[in-house]
Design a protein around this motif. Structure first.
Motif, PDB file in Angstrom:
ATOM      1  N   GLU A  22       0.813  -1.227   0.000  1.00 13.89           N
ATOM      2  CA  GLU A  22       0.000   0.000   0.000  1.00 13.89           C
ATOM      3  C   GLU A  22       0.843   1.273   0.000  1.00 13.89           C
ATOM      4  O   GLU A  22       0.416   2.324   0.487  1.00 13.89           O
ATOM      5  CB  GLU A  22      -0.980   0.025   1.185  1.00 13.89           C
ATOM      6  CG  GLU A  22      -1.972  -1.121   1.202  1.00 13.89           C
ATOM      7  CD  GLU A  22      -2.917  -1.059   2.387  1.00 13.89           C
ATOM      8  OE1 GLU A  22      -3.184   0.046   2.900  1.00 13.89           O
ATOM      9  OE2 GLU A  22      -3.390  -2.122   2.826  1.00 13.89           O
ATOM     10  N   GLU A  52      -6.362   8.483  -5.032  1.00 12.91           N
ATOM     11  CA  GLU A  52      -6.326   8.242  -3.595  1.00 12.91           C
ATOM     12  C   GLU A  52      -5.722   9.396  -2.805  1.00 12.91           C
ATOM     13  O   GLU A  52      -5.150   9.216  -1.725  1.00 12.91           O
ATOM     14  CB  GLU A  52      -5.596   6.922  -3.295  1.00 12.91           C
ATOM     15  CG  GLU A  52      -6.308   5.728  -3.916  1.00 12.91           C
ATOM     16  CD  GLU A  52      -5.885   4.399  -3.314  1.00 12.91           C
ATOM     17  OE1 GLU A  52      -5.833   4.288  -2.076  1.00 12.91           O
ATOM     18  OE2 GLU A  52      -5.623   3.476  -4.098  1.00 12.91           O
ATOM     19  N   THR A  55      -6.192   9.738   1.003  1.00 14.38           N
ATOM     20  CA  THR A  55      -5.526   8.769   1.886  1.00 14.38           C
ATOM     21  C   THR A  55      -4.027   9.009   2.003  1.00 14.38           C
ATOM     22  O   THR A  55      -3.345   8.299   2.739  1.00 14.38           O
ATOM     23  CB  THR A  55      -5.748   7.323   1.389  1.00 14.38           C
ATOM     24  OG1 THR A  55      -4.942   7.088   0.213  1.00 14.38           O
ATOM     25  CG2 THR A  55      -7.204   7.059   1.081  1.00 14.38           C
ATOM     26  N   ASN A 261     -16.328   2.182  -4.897  1.00 13.88           N
ATOM     27  CA  ASN A 261     -15.460   1.128  -5.415  1.00 13.88           C
ATOM     28  C   ASN A 261     -14.843   1.460  -6.769  1.00 13.88           C
ATOM     29  O   ASN A 261     -14.038   0.698  -7.285  1.00 13.88           O
ATOM     30  CB  ASN A 261     -16.237  -0.181  -5.542  1.00 13.88           C
ATOM     31  CG  ASN A 261     -16.422  -0.879  -4.208  1.00 13.88           C
ATOM     32  OD1 ASN A 261     -16.066  -0.340  -3.168  1.00 13.88           O
ATOM     33  ND2 ASN A 261     -16.992  -2.073  -4.232  1.00 13.88           N
ATOM     34  N   ALA A 264     -10.953   1.230  -7.026  1.00  8.58           N
ATOM     35  CA  ALA A 264     -10.398  -0.112  -7.174  1.00  8.58           C
ATOM     36  C   ALA A 264     -10.695  -0.683  -8.550  1.00  8.58           C
ATOM     37  O   ALA A 264      -9.861  -1.378  -9.149  1.00  8.58           O
ATOM     38  CB  ALA A 264     -10.951  -1.025  -6.082  1.00  8.58           C
ATOM     39  N   THR A 280      -3.606  -2.710  -6.169  1.00  7.18           N
ATOM     40  CA  THR A 280      -3.702  -2.430  -4.734  1.00  7.18           C
ATOM     41  C   THR A 280      -4.346  -1.065  -4.473  1.00  7.18           C
ATOM     42  O   THR A 280      -3.991  -0.070  -5.101  1.00  7.18           O
ATOM     43  CB  THR A 280      -2.306  -2.443  -4.087  1.00  7.18           C
ATOM     44  OG1 THR A 280      -1.649  -3.664  -4.419  1.00  7.18           O
ATOM     45  CG2 THR A 280      -2.402  -2.299  -2.582  1.00  7.18           C
ATOM     46  N   ARG A 282      -5.408   1.541  -1.067  1.00  8.76           N
ATOM     47  CA  ARG A 282      -5.061   1.751   0.341  1.00  8.76           C
ATOM     48  C   ARG A 282      -6.313   1.615   1.201  1.00  8.76           C
ATOM     49  O   ARG A 282      -7.342   2.235   0.924  1.00  8.76           O
ATOM     50  CB  ARG A 282      -4.413   3.128   0.531  1.00  8.76           C
ATOM     51  CG  ARG A 282      -4.001   3.411   1.960  1.00  8.76           C
ATOM     52  CD  ARG A 282      -3.121   4.652   2.061  1.00  8.76           C
ATOM     53  NE  ARG A 282      -1.735   4.375   1.706  1.00  8.76           N
ATOM     54  CZ  ARG A 282      -0.763   5.300   1.721  1.00  8.76           C
ATOM     55  NH1 ARG A 282      -1.051   6.545   2.044  1.00  8.76           N
ATOM     56  NH2 ARG A 282       0.474   4.970   1.401  1.00  8.76           N
ATOM     57  N   LYS A 283      -6.223   0.825   2.237  1.00  9.05           N
ATOM     58  CA  LYS A 283      -7.334   0.641   3.158  1.00  9.05           C
ATOM     59  C   LYS A 283      -7.679   1.962   3.851  1.00  9.05           C
ATOM     60  O   LYS A 283      -6.790   2.788   4.068  1.00  9.05           O
ATOM     61  CB  LYS A 283      -6.970  -0.420   4.196  1.00  9.05           C
ATOM     62  CG  LYS A 283      -6.765  -1.797   3.581  1.00  9.05           C
ATOM     63  CD  LYS A 283      -6.199  -2.767   4.599  1.00  9.05           C
ATOM     64  CE  LYS A 283      -5.907  -4.121   3.934  1.00  9.05           C
ATOM     65  NZ  LYS A 283      -5.204  -5.037   4.857  1.00  9.05           N
ATOM     66  N   PRO A 284      -8.962   2.203   4.123  1.00  9.41           N
ATOM     67  CA  PRO A 284     -10.047   1.224   4.219  1.00  9.41           C
ATOM     68  C   PRO A 284     -10.684   0.791   2.904  1.00  9.41           C
ATOM     69  O   PRO A 284     -11.616  -0.010   2.929  1.00  9.41           O
ATOM     70  CB  PRO A 284     -11.063   1.930   5.112  1.00  9.41           C
ATOM     71  CG  PRO A 284     -10.866   3.374   4.814  1.00  9.41           C
ATOM     72  CD  PRO A 284      -9.386   3.534   4.616  1.00  9.41           C
ATOM     73  N   LEU A 285     -10.228   1.323   1.729  1.00 11.60           N
ATOM     74  CA  LEU A 285     -10.736   0.771   0.475  1.00 11.60           C
ATOM     75  C   LEU A 285     -10.328  -0.694   0.385  1.00 11.60           C
ATOM     76  O   LEU A 285      -9.252  -1.077   0.863  1.00 11.60           O
ATOM     77  CB  LEU A 285     -10.169   1.548  -0.717  1.00 11.60           C
ATOM     78  CG  LEU A 285     -10.643   2.994  -0.876  1.00 11.60           C
ATOM     79  CD1 LEU A 285      -9.911   3.650  -2.034  1.00 11.60           C
ATOM     80  CD2 LEU A 285     -12.152   3.051  -1.081  1.00 11.60           C
ATOM     81  N   LEU A 286     -11.161  -1.500  -0.248  1.00 13.37           N
ATOM     82  CA  LEU A 286     -10.899  -2.930  -0.354  1.00 13.37           C
ATOM     83  C   LEU A 286     -10.919  -3.361  -1.816  1.00 13.37           C
ATOM     84  O   LEU A 286     -11.455  -2.663  -2.688  1.00 13.37           O
ATOM     85  CB  LEU A 286     -11.966  -3.716   0.424  1.00 13.37           C
ATOM     86  CG  LEU A 286     -12.050  -3.439   1.932  1.00 13.37           C
ATOM     87  CD1 LEU A 286     -13.240  -4.167   2.529  1.00 13.37           C
ATOM     88  CD2 LEU A 286     -10.757  -3.845   2.629  1.00 13.37           C
TER      89      LEU A 286
END
Length: 311
Positions: A22, A52, A55, A261, A264, A280, A282-286
């Protein structure tokens, strides 16, 4: 490089490749930028939601901007996304972006806007202080609340347009009626560029009066969207409609519910087309589901963008 004096065309909000840990993958990012500039957009935007930006740390955002400017800044204008959470932080970010060499600033809404009613003085003071910290053109950002944004009232919009360096507004309400209402409001105020941020009705936005598009959807299938918009701006609606219909399945796959989403899904599409090595986020994205991945692949396949597998 063409200066950021016209907004007539596609301005992708670019993605940011990340390593499996990440972390921003800057070598992959540079390669991706070279690819996307070759697709013909009029500018790019870094550190937006698609990349992103929310984040990333201050240091990471600066590294992303520096990499973009070094890699393609002599070929195409680079717009930088600027956000709070505080006015002080946004002003510092605007100064840093200006010093680095960004051609313009996309000013993101902040959490302080949330809650009704929103006094016009709050967003006005925020934007005015950012404007005072830079000599670069500002792009306002009207974003649907479902994605953490705000829809400006007529009074707020009039106040914001009064700021001399405001050159454009990205309208991303995902609401065609709201888009038309904004278009009409701008006609009664100082003329600025109306950029669609409505990835789910790109071509319709130009029919309704958009002058350009600053969108995450253009982080993928970029050339196809550049050609579509160029045809529409040239008055060739039949060609533009043909291109749009071909893009339709991919757009619906990327910007279907839940909209969050899409980031992603964009990265998955870039991996499928061989542009970046990892999807990939970065969380909290899944990571997305197998069903979402299949829909994205089908949309890319419809456009002939999946590379042939060598035996």
């Amino acid at each position: 490089m063409v200066p950021l004096t016209t907004f007539a065309g596609i301005i992708p909000a670019v993605a940011l490749p990340m390593t499996p840990a990440e972390e921003p993958d800057l070598p992959a990012f540079r390669a991706y930028l070279r690819w996307i500039v070759d697709q013909g957009p009029i500018a790019i935007t870094v550190n937006a939601d698609t990349g992103e930006g929310p984040t990333l740390s201050v240091e990471e955002r600066r590294a992303v901007l520096d990499a973009a400017l070094e890699e393609v800044g002599d070929r195409i204008p680079v717009v930088d996304g600027v956000a709070g959470p505080s006015t002080r932080a946004a002003v510092a970010a605007a100064r840093a972006s200006t010093t680095a060499g960004a051609a313009g600033l996309l000013v993101f809404p902040v959490a302080t806007y949330l809650g009704e009613p929103l006094p016009p003085q709050v967003p006005y003071a925020y934007h005015a202080e950012i404007a005072a910290a830079t000599d670069r053109p500002l792009i306002l950002f009207q974003l649907q609340p479902a994605l953490g944004g705000v829809l400006f009232s007529a009074e707020t919009l009039a106040r914001l347009i009064d700021i001399p360096s405001v050159a454009a507004i990205k309208e991303a309400s995902f609401d065609a009626l709201r888009f038309v209402e904004l278009r009409d409001a701008l006609a009664d105020l100082r003329p600025i560029a109306l950029l669609t941020g409505n990835d789910n009705f790109i071509l319709e936005s130009f029919v309704l009066g958009a002058t350009g598009a600053l969108i995450g959807m253009s982080a993928i299938a970029t050339r196809e969207q550049v050609e579509m918009v160029a045809a529409e701006l040239a008055g060739d609606h039949a060609t533009a409609k043909e291109r749009y219909e071909a893009l339709g399945p991919l757009i619906r796959a990327v910007f279907g519910a839940p909209v969050r989403n899409y980031r992603a899904r964009v990265k998955e599409a870039l991996v499928m087309t061989g542009v970046i090595p990892e999807a990939t986020v970065r969380k909290p994205l899944l990571a997305i589901s197998a069903e979402e991945r299949a829909a994205v692949r089908a949309g890319l396949d419809r456009l002939g963008l999946i590379p042939a597998v060598r035996a």
